[in-house]
Write an enzyme that holds these catalytic residues in place. Structure first.
Site, PDB file in Angstrom:
ATOM      1  N   SER A   1       0.855  -1.179   0.000  1.00  0.00           N
ATOM      2  CA  SER A   1       0.000   0.000   0.000  1.00  0.00           C
ATOM      3  C   SER A   1       0.895   1.235   0.000  1.00  0.00           C
ATOM      4  O   SER A   1       1.680   1.422   0.932  1.00  0.00           O
ATOM      5  CB  SER A   1      -0.888  -0.031   1.243  1.00  0.00           C
TER       6      SER A   1
ATOM      7  N   LYS B   1      -1.248  -1.073  -4.367  1.00  0.00           N
ATOM      8  CA  LYS B   1      -2.390  -0.230  -3.971  1.00  0.00           C
ATOM      9  C   LYS B   1      -1.872   1.187  -3.767  1.00  0.00           C
ATOM     10  O   LYS B   1      -0.844   1.400  -3.123  1.00  0.00           O
ATOM     11  CB  LYS B   1      -2.984  -0.797  -2.686  1.00  0.00           C
TER      12      LYS B   1
ATOM     13  N   LYS C   1      -2.910   5.188  -2.692  1.00  0.00           N
ATOM     14  CA  LYS C   1      -3.892   6.056  -2.037  1.00  0.00           C
ATOM     15  C   LYS C   1      -4.240   7.202  -2.973  1.00  0.00           C
ATOM     16  O   LYS C   1      -3.339   7.806  -3.591  1.00  0.00           O
ATOM     17  CB  LYS C   1      -3.292   6.645  -0.755  1.00  0.00           C
TER      18      LYS C   1
ATOM     19  N   ASP D   1      -7.116   3.266  -3.272  1.00  0.00           N
ATOM     20  CA  ASP D   1      -7.846   3.344  -1.992  1.00  0.00           C
ATOM     21  C   ASP D   1      -8.116   4.816  -1.694  1.00  0.00           C
ATOM     22  O   ASP D   1      -7.187   5.621  -1.592  1.00  0.00           O
ATOM     23  CB  ASP D   1      -7.003   2.720  -0.864  1.00  0.00           C
TER      24      ASP D   1
ATOM     25  N   GLU E   1     -11.129   1.060  -3.448  1.00  0.00           N
ATOM     26  CA  GLU E   1     -11.454   0.766  -2.050  1.00  0.00           C
ATOM     27  C   GLU E   1     -12.078   1.987  -1.392  1.00  0.00           C
ATOM     28  O   GLU E   1     -11.554   3.098  -1.504  1.00  0.00           O
ATOM     29  CB  GLU E   1     -10.146   0.364  -1.345  1.00  0.00           C
TER      30      GLU E   1
ATOM     31  N   ASP F   1     -13.911  -1.203   2.941  1.00  0.00           N
ATOM     32  CA  ASP F   1     -12.977  -1.332   4.066  1.00  0.00           C
ATOM     33  C   ASP F   1     -13.693  -0.767   5.302  1.00  0.00           C
ATOM     34  O   ASP F   1     -14.380  -1.491   6.033  1.00  0.00           O
ATOM     35  CB  ASP F   1     -11.682  -0.567   3.716  1.00  0.00           C
TER      36      ASP F   1
ATOM     37  N   LYS G   1     -10.032  -6.347   7.854  1.00  0.00           N
ATOM     38  CA  LYS G   1      -8.995  -5.957   8.815  1.00  0.00           C
ATOM     39  C   LYS G   1      -9.421  -6.525  10.158  1.00  0.00           C
ATOM     40  O   LYS G   1     -10.527  -6.230  10.631  1.00  0.00           O
ATOM     41  CB  LYS G   1      -8.867  -4.441   8.903  1.00  0.00           C
TER      42      LYS G   1
ATOM     43  N   GLY H   1      -4.072  -3.811   5.936  1.00  0.00           N
ATOM     44  CA  GLY H   1      -3.060  -3.536   6.967  1.00  0.00           C
ATOM     45  C   GLY H   1      -3.349  -2.219   7.658  1.00  0.00           C
ATOM     46  O   GLY H   1      -4.078  -1.372   7.127  1.00  0.00           O
TER      47      GLY H   1
HETATM   48  O1  LIG Z   1       0.707  -1.350   4.726  1.00  0.00           O
HETATM   49  C1  LIG Z   1      -0.306  -1.293   5.439  1.00  0.00           C
HETATM   50  O2  LIG Z   1      -0.328  -1.685   6.614  1.00  0.00           O
HETATM   51  C2  LIG Z   1      -1.546  -0.731   4.829  1.00  0.00           C
HETATM   52  C3  LIG Z   1      -1.643   0.706   5.009  1.00  0.00           C
HETATM   53  C4  LIG Z   1      -2.982   1.223   4.569  1.00  0.00           C
HETATM   54  O3  LIG Z   1      -3.308   1.136   3.424  1.00  0.00           O
HETATM   55  C5  LIG Z   1      -3.821   1.806   5.528  1.00  0.00           C
HETATM   56  C6  LIG Z   1      -3.344   2.054   6.767  1.00  0.00           C
HETATM   57  C7  LIG Z   1      -4.062   2.810   7.661  1.00  0.00           C
HETATM   58  C8  LIG Z   1      -5.225   3.404   7.332  1.00  0.00           C
HETATM   59  C9  LIG Z   1      -5.583   3.450   5.989  1.00  0.00           C
HETATM   60  O4  LIG Z   1      -4.998   4.532   5.390  1.00  0.00           O
HETATM   61  C10 LIG Z   1      -5.164   2.187   5.292  1.00  0.00           C
HETATM   62  C11 LIG Z   1      -6.264   1.568   4.569  1.00  0.00           C
HETATM   63  O5  LIG Z   1      -7.298   2.211   4.501  1.00  0.00           O
HETATM   64  O6  LIG Z   1      -6.240   0.453   4.065  1.00  0.00           O
HETATM   65 MG   LIG Z   2      -8.464   1.192   3.090  1.00  0.00          MG
END
Ligand SMILES: O=C(O)CCC(=O)C1=CC=C[C@@H](O)[C@@H]1C(=O)O
Ligand SMILES: [Mg+2]
Length: 375
Positions: A136, A162, A164, A190, A215, A240, A264, A292
């Site tokens: 991510s 993934k 953001k 995401d 997402e 999510d 999660k 995660g």
């Molecule tokens: O590498 C990871 O642990 C995933 C990180 C990640 O995508 C996220 C972490 C924390 C909050 C969110 O932004 C998010 C998610 O939404 O999936």
């Molecule tokens: Mg997410």
């Protein structure tokens, strides 16, 4: 088993790279590790709440409050706990606060499995011996920097990329990734709830990019508008933030709000509920993957175990320790055994030990609770 002692350690671990999402930038992880001890054996669980309620309603402080004041006193009074699912009687008395519950439940699962001498993966019904891993990538300051990061992750062998997105940083960066790396890269976006139905025309521009999914484009507590949006998009929606339980999953699937679910463990209140969601989705042909929350090795180990269940058919955000930390708190650290693949440990419990020295270096506060007295 009878739980004799529960310890709450608050840790602060600096992230190697700041992680930016549509809701803000994280420079370090401030979280709680729960240790539960019975007959000299200790199990570990990790809270995935952030210091402030940006991702969902919980925070590090609410997790500590709920555990200290409401849940731990009841657990330490339990005459017998035969199985981690027995915690549910206590959890029912507190609405919500799933990340707090999951942190304790995770410690009890680890303890339960260590006492039985079985791996957490086996105890949960996992069948995979290795799992594919995605990455991510947070919002980068420029598209060029994002492209560099994507390129490096592809080179490292990640099986899913993934990225953001947020309003103003969405179609252009995703198009740039497709232009530079081609249409075959397993790519998804995401949005962390950053859009509304008024943005449908922008989100439609992602369709030609053939993303694996988008997402949580809409509000963190919505499923209805997601169903409306899904009718407008060819890109599958993955929920999510909106999914907290198997009941939420059922409702979202039934109204067509989601075609894939990000499970999660913390968000859904623990491994038992995560497994229920997995099983329900499997029966409905809805693929799932493990999200995660920038976990340390402890939370990551729990994520690896649940990902070994067969319907976790899409690579999760379960990257190795060195993506986040100079030094993780497990021994061994979480590592690839071949590019993009992590072996599911076979040892008892989560199958990763604690690096005691590293752990203590990050601890900023400890509370210990015992059956007879509170220290
Ligand atoms: O590498 C990871 O642990 C995933 C990180 C990640 O995508 C996220 C972490 C924390 C909050 C969110 O932004 C998010 C998610 O939404 O999936
Ligand atoms: Mg997410």
């Amino acid at each position: 088993m009878v739980i004799e002692e529960i310890r709450l350690d608050r840790l602060e671990m600096p992230l190697k790279h700041p992680f930016e999402t549509s809701f803000g930038k994280l420079m370090k992880r401030d979280f709680v590790v729960v240790s539960a001890t019975s007959d000299g054996i200790t199990g570990y669980g990790e809270s995935t709440a952030f210091p402030l309620p940006f991702y969902n309603e919980e925070s590090t402080e609410t997790v500590l409050y709920i555990l200290k004041e409401l849940i731990i006193p009841q657990v330490l009074k339990m005459e017998k706990l035969e199985h981690p699912e027995d915690l549910d009687q206590i959890f029912q008395s507190v609405k919500g606060h799933r990340m707090a519950k999951a942190a304790l439940e995770g410690a009890v699962w680890d303890l339960y499995c260590k006492r039985k001498g079985v791996s957490l993966s086996k105890a949960l019904g996992g069948t995979k011996t290795e799992i594919d891993v995605g990455v991510s990538i947070g919002i980068e300051p420029t598209i060029e920097e994002l492209l560099d990061r994507v390129g490096s992750c592809i080179d490292q062998g990640y099986k899913k990329i993934k990225v953001k997105i947020k309003p103003g940083f969405d179609v252009k960066p995703m198009e740039a990734i497709r232009e530079r790396f081609g249409m075959d890269v397993p790519l998804m976006a995401d949005a962390n709830s950053a859009y509304t139905l008024q943005d449908v025309e922008i989100l439609k521009q992602l369709d030609p990019l053939k993303l694996m999914m988008i997402e949580q484009p809409l509000a963190y507590d919505d499923i209805i508008d997601h169903a409306t949006l899904q009718k407008e998009l060819s890109t599958p929606i993955c929920l999510d933030e909106s999914i907290h339980s198997v009941e939420d999953a059922r409702k979202a699937v039934e109204i067509g709000a989601t075609k894939i679910i990000n499970i999660k463990v913390g968000r859904v209140g623990g491994l038992a509920e995560a497994k229920k969601i997995h099983d329900y989705c499997q029966s409905m042909n809805i693929p799932v993957w493990c999200g995660g929350m920038l976990e340390s090795g402890i939370g990551r180990a729990h994520n690896i175990a649940i990902t070994s269940l067969s319907n976790f058919s899409i690579p999760g955000d379960t990257s190795p320790s060195d993506r986040y930390w100079d030094q993780d708190i497990t021994d061994p650290e979480v590592e690839f055994y071949k590019p993009g693949v992590i072996k599911v440990p076979e040892g008892p419990g989560v199958g990763y030990g604690l690096n005691v020295q590293a752990f203590h270096d990050y601890v900023v506060h400890t509370d210990t609770f015992t059956r007879t007295k509170t220290v």
